[in-house]
Enzyme design. Structure first.
Site, PDB file in Angstrom:
ATOM      1  N   LYS A   1     -14.400  37.216  -3.490  1.00 16.14           N
ATOM      2  CA  LYS A   1     -12.743  37.071  -4.635  1.00 16.14           C
ATOM      3  C   LYS A   1     -14.015  38.172  -5.812  1.00 16.14           C
ATOM      4  O   LYS A   1     -12.572  38.466  -6.596  1.00 16.14           O
ATOM      5  CB  LYS A   1     -13.177  35.675  -5.356  1.00 16.14           C
ATOM      6  CG  LYS A   1     -13.560  35.177  -6.001  1.00 16.14           C
ATOM      7  CD  LYS A   1     -13.252  34.009  -7.322  1.00 16.14           C
ATOM      8  CE  LYS A   1     -14.789  33.292  -7.580  1.00 16.14           C
ATOM      9  NZ  LYS A   1     -14.883  33.588  -9.015  1.00 16.14           N
ATOM     10  N   THR A   2     -14.608  38.108  -6.326  1.00 18.88           N
ATOM     11  CA  THR A   2     -14.566  39.603  -8.145  1.00 18.88           C
ATOM     12  C   THR A   2     -14.481  40.154  -7.116  1.00 18.88           C
ATOM     13  O   THR A   2     -14.096  41.582  -8.315  1.00 18.88           O
ATOM     14  CB  THR A   2     -16.784  38.499  -7.951  1.00 18.88           C
ATOM     15  OG1 THR A   2     -17.111  37.617  -8.622  1.00 18.88           O
ATOM     16  CG2 THR A   2     -16.722  39.507  -8.841  1.00 18.88           C
TER      17      THR A   2
ATOM     18  N   ASP B   1      -9.295  33.965 -13.884  1.00 18.68           N
ATOM     19  CA  ASP B   1     -10.597  33.678 -12.505  1.00 18.68           C
ATOM     20  C   ASP B   1     -10.507  32.499 -12.767  1.00 18.68           C
ATOM     21  O   ASP B   1     -10.518  31.546 -13.959  1.00 18.68           O
ATOM     22  CB  ASP B   1     -11.531  34.567 -12.668  1.00 18.68           C
ATOM     23  CG  ASP B   1     -12.251  33.834 -11.714  1.00 18.68           C
ATOM     24  OD1 ASP B   1     -12.514  34.252 -10.944  1.00 18.68           O
ATOM     25  OD2 ASP B   1     -13.363  34.731 -11.753  1.00 18.68           O
ATOM     26  N   GLU B   2     -10.908  31.689 -11.922  1.00 15.46           N
ATOM     27  CA  GLU B   2     -11.466  30.364 -12.114  1.00 15.46           C
ATOM     28  C   GLU B   2     -10.639  29.579 -12.102  1.00 15.46           C
ATOM     29  O   GLU B   2     -11.181  28.126 -12.858  1.00 15.46           O
ATOM     30  CB  GLU B   2     -13.300  29.637 -12.697  1.00 15.46           C
ATOM     31  CG  GLU B   2     -14.247  31.033 -12.632  1.00 15.46           C
ATOM     32  CD  GLU B   2     -14.903  30.645 -10.792  1.00 15.46           C
ATOM     33  OE1 GLU B   2     -14.234  29.660 -10.458  1.00 15.46           O
ATOM     34  OE2 GLU B   2     -15.892  30.888 -10.658  1.00 15.46           O
TER      35      GLU B   2
ATOM     36  N   GLN C   1     -13.307  23.341  -4.922  1.00 19.20           N
ATOM     37  CA  GLN C   1     -13.913  23.579  -5.894  1.00 19.20           C
ATOM     38  C   GLN C   1     -14.099  23.284  -7.806  1.00 19.20           C
ATOM     39  O   GLN C   1     -14.519  23.735  -8.564  1.00 19.20           O
ATOM     40  CB  GLN C   1     -15.188  25.127  -6.195  1.00 19.20           C
ATOM     41  CG  GLN C   1     -15.495  25.577  -4.889  1.00 19.20           C
ATOM     42  CD  GLN C   1     -15.794  26.909  -4.376  1.00 19.20           C
ATOM     43  OE1 GLN C   1     -16.786  27.109  -5.751  1.00 19.20           O
ATOM     44  NE2 GLN C   1     -15.232  28.620  -4.087  1.00 19.20           N
TER      45      GLN C   1
ATOM     46  N   ARG D   1     -23.304  27.443  -2.497  1.00 15.43           N
ATOM     47  CA  ARG D   1     -24.451  28.322  -2.688  1.00 15.43           C
ATOM     48  C   ARG D   1     -25.452  29.294  -2.556  1.00 15.43           C
ATOM     49  O   ARG D   1     -25.638  30.469  -2.798  1.00 15.43           O
ATOM     50  CB  ARG D   1     -25.113  27.486  -4.068  1.00 15.43           C
ATOM     51  CG  ARG D   1     -24.139  27.006  -5.495  1.00 15.43           C
ATOM     52  CD  ARG D   1     -23.080  27.801  -5.764  1.00 15.43           C
ATOM     53  NE  ARG D   1     -22.242  27.158  -4.802  1.00 15.43           N
ATOM     54  CZ  ARG D   1     -21.178  28.195  -5.189  1.00 15.43           C
ATOM     55  NH1 ARG D   1     -21.240  29.544  -5.958  1.00 15.43           N
ATOM     56  NH2 ARG D   1     -19.863  28.087  -4.153  1.00 15.43           N
TER      57      ARG D   1
END
Length: 731
Positions: free
Chosen positions: A30-31, A213-214, A244, A594
């Site tokens: 996504k980044t 974002d997020e 998340q 992660r």
């Protein structure tokens, strides 16, 4: 930018006008999609001045800026956190909401200190309500946009009613001292944009393209701010993953994700489902786990990565054995070629780190603890910053109280009380009273002289304002006599404290180089908004220890998730409501995803709490992971009486070495923890997390016994007696 992008990433990058929601699974790039999209907009002629990108940590904002600038060169696009964005807007328009542009931002410690001062002034006993508990209640009210009078009208019970009174006084104290807390930054920015159409018009016209974002971690107020700023052009791109969402306890709501398409009709939705991070087995385990949640947007994560190794499931007798074997695993991974900084140990609560730290220390394995006493919260750092904050805002009562007698000047509590009374009476600052500008206060000559010397120190530091921040910090240390006092009164911490002060000056110098126009006010704002993860050096060759919450957004070749037990993960305080348990499952999912190459899950058969051991049950989440991706390891040691193991069938022993490996079978239904110690209303008890308190009621609900307890520090809570491990106290 599109060469290596997947079709879904390309669709996100190429989208230009209109609302866009990117549902990005863990490790799905996504980044890359966000930064490439911003760079492409600039490449197509959009001025960086017209672009706003919001993230949740300074670290993420810095990384995003670096990636964008690597593609398009230096840019003046706004890339910042929500709080930093709001602070910047408020600095420019503070006068419109009754503040001046040099307002002070209080961090959580400052907030509690101010609330404590207000409570003492109100003569409100700390046994009824703690400053920390009161701060949490007030913060929740602010996130719900409830002003003091509205909160007071709906306050229920003695705790909330007491907090409502403090809330009103606290707001008055903040406003009169030109200070804001973290929640105020969002609240006042929203109020400013809502009440001043001219200000809203300025920013809504400026920001033609907005990225958030997020997005799953936004609270209602943050989403309102984003909608306000996007009201004109409606070119808003939100990026998130409902799987998340792990911050509902601080106001984050999944509703924002579900409501976006309603609020922005015609929004394009792009699913990023290809995972680039994890092996197939890790991804299969995590996907199976999260599929048990009902409140989610369905997506199917896939990867072209190798199958990878099985996930290690480690059973330990207790938390000490768990820690010892975590260290052995770290050594195994290092022998396989992984560096120490490739390894992260994650846990649900900070207290779990202690035995792991001790085991690492004993074996001489370097580690970095993320989320310990943060650098900017250490005493000597807070003291020096308080001097600098008084230079910017002489009305800052918390900073004044902190250092007026540090180093010792003979200004005691009685004198400080007189200063405060005079300032309130005459409507002047405490610094003005100390400088001798009060018409009504009288002090003994010795105290008057000491106060004048303190006021002179602040004025001398103010005289060098405009010079680099590092130079001002050095002057504050020298003029205040702070370091000289440390060196004179040597103890075992002297060298550490001096080293910390040096590090503060280094941090200021680094800020000067990166933000030459920021000045002292900019540095203080940067410090106030810094987070745990912002201070973590991921390049240092050390094992990383951090909470599952702190790990969000990061990745490691090797991840060890410890403490997968009922009452710990899922946490005991979340086991009453299914929605809370779903969040705990999301938290476990975040930890597992992660991992890039190797994943370890651990649990203990018993664990100490409040000074005594209690049996533990393996987490329900373990039974939600496919057995064929698990390899179980159990140290071949004698378990203590009452210890339980995660039972397996089809057992295959791989020799007489330190561990026995087995394939997993469905666990037998375990009995509940013993609850033969009966507790009654009125009894005083101690809880391992909440401390001492008094039982209000006890009620049986099915197989579990629930107790309502009023804790001295945490207020009223409900716990499950079978898991709470309470200790009875004498009256």
């Amino acid at each position: 930018m599109l060469e290596n992008a997947t079709p879904a990433q390309a669709a996100a990058i190429e989208h230009r006008d209109g609302p866009l929601m990117i549902l990005a699974g863990a490790g799905s790039g996504k980044t890359l999609a966000i930064t490439a999209r911003i760079a492409r907009l600039i490449g197509q002629g959009v001025k960086p001045y017209n672009i706003l990108a919001i993230t949740f940590t300074n670290k993420a904002a810095s990384e995003m800026r670096e990636r964008v600038e690597a593609l398009v060169g230096k840019t003046d696009a706004w890339i910042s956190t929500f709080h930093a964005m709001c602070a910047r807007i408020l600095r420019a328009h503070a006068d419109k909401i009754g503040f001046t542009r040099d307002f002070t931002i209080y961090d959580s410690d400052d907030t509690r200190a101010c609330i404590k001062s207000v409570m003492e002034e109100m003569r409100l006993g700390l046994t009824t309500l703690s400053p920390r508990g009161c701060a949490e209640i007030i913060s929740t009210a602010k996130r719900k946009m409830l002003p003091p009078e509205q909160f007071a009208a709906g306050a229920f019970g003695p705790i909330e009613k007491a907090a409502a009174k403090v809330y009103a006084k606290y707001e008055q104290a903040l406003h009169s001292k030109n200070c804001m807390d973290f929640d105020d930054l969002l609240l006042f920015a929203h109020r400013l944009l809502n009440e001043r159409p001219d200000v809203l018009r300025k920013y809504a016209e400026r920001f033609k393209y907005i990225s958030v974002d997020e997005f799953q971690d936004t609270n209602s107020l943050q989403y309102m701010l984003a909608r306000q700023l996007a009201c004109k052009h409606k070119n808003i791109c939100v990026v998130g993953d409902p799987d998340q969402t792990i911050y509902t306890w601080r106001g984050a709501t999944l509703r924002n994700v579900f409501d976006f398409e309603r609020d922005f009709p015609g929004a394009k939705v792009v699913l990023l489902e290809q995972n680039f991070r994890s092996t197939k087995k890790i991804l299969r385990a995590a996907s199976s786990l999260i599929s048990h949640n009902e409140e989610r947007k369905e997506k199917r994560l896939v990867t072209n990565n190798p199958e990878g190794e099985n996930i290690i499931l480690l059973e330990a007798d207790d938390e000490l054995a768990e820690a010892e074997h975590i260290v052995r695993l770290v050594r195994e991974f290092r022998d396989e070629g992984f560096a120490l900084h490739d390894v992260a140990v994650l846990y649900r609560v900070n207290a779990q780190s202690r035995p792991i730290e001790e085991a690492l220390l004993q074996e001489g394995v370097p580690y970095a603890l993320v989320g310990a006493v943060e650098f900017y919260r250490r005493k000597e750092i807070k003291d020096i910053l308080a001097y600098l904050r008084l230079v910017v805002n002489p009305a800052d009562i918390v900073s004044f109280m902190r250092v007026v007698n540090i180093p010792p000047r003979g200004i005691g509590a009685v004198t400080v009380g007189k200063i405060s009374d005079a300032a309130s009476r005459e409507g002047i600052t405490l610094a003005d009273v100390a400088a001798g500008k009060s018409k009504s206060a009288s002090f003994f000559p010795k105290q008057a002289q000491a106060m004048k010397e303190f006021a002179d120190v602040i004025e001398k530091i103010r005289a060098v304002q405009g010079k680099p921040v590092a130079e001002m910090a050095m002057e504050a240390v020298r003029l205040s006599g702070y370091q000289a006092d440390i060196e004179k009164n040597k103890d075992e911490r002297t060298e550490d404290r001096i080293a910390n002060i040096d590090q503060l000056i280094n941090a200021a110098a680094e800020y000067d180089r990166g933000e030459p126009q920021g000045g002292l006010q900019g540095f203080l704002e940067h410090v106030a908004l810094v987070s745990d993860v912002d201070q973590w050096d991921e390049k240092a060759d050390k094992v990383t220890l951090m909470t599952l919450h702190s790990s969000k957004g990061l990745e490691f070749p090797v991840v060890i998730v410890s403490g997968l037990e009922e009452g710990l993960l899922p946490h005991i305080l979340t086991m009453e409501r299914s929605g809370d348990t779903e969040e705990e499952r999301r938290l476990c999912f975040v930890g597992m995803t992660r991992a890039m190459k190797r994943l370890v899950l651990t649990y203990a058969n018993r664990r100490a709490a409040a000074g005594r051991y209690a049996d533990r049950l393996p987490s329900r989440f373990l039974s939600e992971i496919p057995s064929d991706v698990l390899s179980m390891r159990r140290p071949l040691t004698t378990r203590p009486p009452g210890g339980r193991m995660f039972r397996t069938a089809g057992r295959r022993d791989y020799g007489d070495d330190e561990f026995a490996d087995k394939t997993q079978e469905p666990a037998q239904s375990p009995e509940l923890l013993p609850s033969d110690i009966r507790f009654k209303p009125g009894e005083r008890v101690r809880h391992g997390h909440f401390g001492a308190g008094k039982i209000l009621s006890v009620q049986k609900r099915g197989k579990l016994t629930h107790a309502r307890i009023f804790f001295d520090e945490a207020g009223e809570r409900t716990v499950v007696l079978e898991y709470a491990n309470l200790e009875r106290l004498e009256d």
